[in-house]
Design a protein around this motif. Structure first.
Motif, PDB file in Angstrom:
ATOM      1  N   ILE A   7       0.860  -1.176   0.000  1.00  0.00           N
ATOM      2  CA  ILE A   7       0.000   0.000   0.000  1.00  0.00           C
ATOM      3  C   ILE A   7       0.899   1.229   0.000  1.00  0.00           C
ATOM      4  CG2 ILE A   7      -1.751   1.273   1.284  1.00  0.00           C
ATOM      5  CD1 ILE A   7      -2.590  -1.497   2.434  1.00  0.00           C
ATOM      6  N   PRO A   8       0.835   2.042  -1.045  1.00  0.00           N
ATOM      7  CA  PRO A   8       1.697   3.224  -1.094  1.00  0.00           C
ATOM      8  C   PRO A   8       1.258   4.295  -0.100  1.00  0.00           C
ATOM      9  CG  PRO A   8       0.262   3.165  -3.010  1.00  0.00           C
ATOM     10  CD  PRO A   8       0.004   1.906  -2.227  1.00  0.00           C
ATOM     11  N   HIS A   9       2.239   4.866   0.568  1.00  0.00           N
ATOM     12  CA  HIS A   9       1.993   5.963   1.494  1.00  0.00           C
ATOM     13  C   HIS A   9       2.858   7.142   1.065  1.00  0.00           C
ATOM     14  CE1 HIS A   9      -0.463   3.993   4.562  1.00  0.00           C
ATOM     15  NE2 HIS A   9       0.274   2.928   4.365  1.00  0.00           N
ATOM     16  N   TYR A  10       2.284   8.296   1.037  1.00  0.00           N
ATOM     17  CA  TYR A  10       3.028   9.488   0.634  1.00  0.00           C
ATOM     18  C   TYR A  10       4.032   9.923   1.687  1.00  0.00           C
ATOM     19  CZ  TYR A  10      -0.356   9.619  -3.078  1.00  0.00           C
ATOM     20  OH  TYR A  10      -1.124   9.278  -4.159  1.00  0.00           O
ATOM     21  N   SER A  11       3.889   9.417   2.894  1.00  0.00           N
ATOM     22  CA  SER A  11       4.812   9.771   3.971  1.00  0.00           C
ATOM     23  C   SER A  11       6.138   9.026   3.855  1.00  0.00           C
ATOM     24  CB  SER A  11       4.178   9.439   5.326  1.00  0.00           C
ATOM     25  OG  SER A  11       4.010   8.033   5.445  1.00  0.00           O
ATOM     26  N   GLY A  12       6.209   8.034   2.971  1.00  0.00           N
ATOM     27  CA  GLY A  12       7.420   7.250   2.814  1.00  0.00           C
ATOM     28  C   GLY A  12       7.475   6.030   3.707  1.00  0.00           C
TER      29      GLY A  12
END
Length: 68
Positions: A7-12
């Motif tokens: 699951i991609p997270h923009y927070s890294g």
């Protein structure tokens, strides 16, 4: 059979779901200090792994004992 979905997270931060027969059985996550940990069925938690591979190496023997 195990499958997974990252699951991609923009927070890294890292978040991956592990499925067994289309049911989520575990998750691998990262902390803000770049260590990794896993959760099995929302109950069993293990932390402090340096890499995703290290976390998976510890996780899958536990899952195999539970599901196979």
């Amino acid at each position: 059979m195990y499958t997974s979905n990252r699951i991609p997270h923009y927070s890294g931060m890292y978040h991956e779901q592990i499925f067994y027969d289309n049911q989520v059985v575990a998750q691998i996550l990262s902390d803000t200090d770049s260590s990794f940990w896993y959760v099995i069925n929302g109950q069993t938690v293990s932390a402090g792994f340096r890499t995703v591979s290290d976390a998976k190496a510890a996780l899958f023997p536990e899952l195999e004992a539970m599901y196979e």
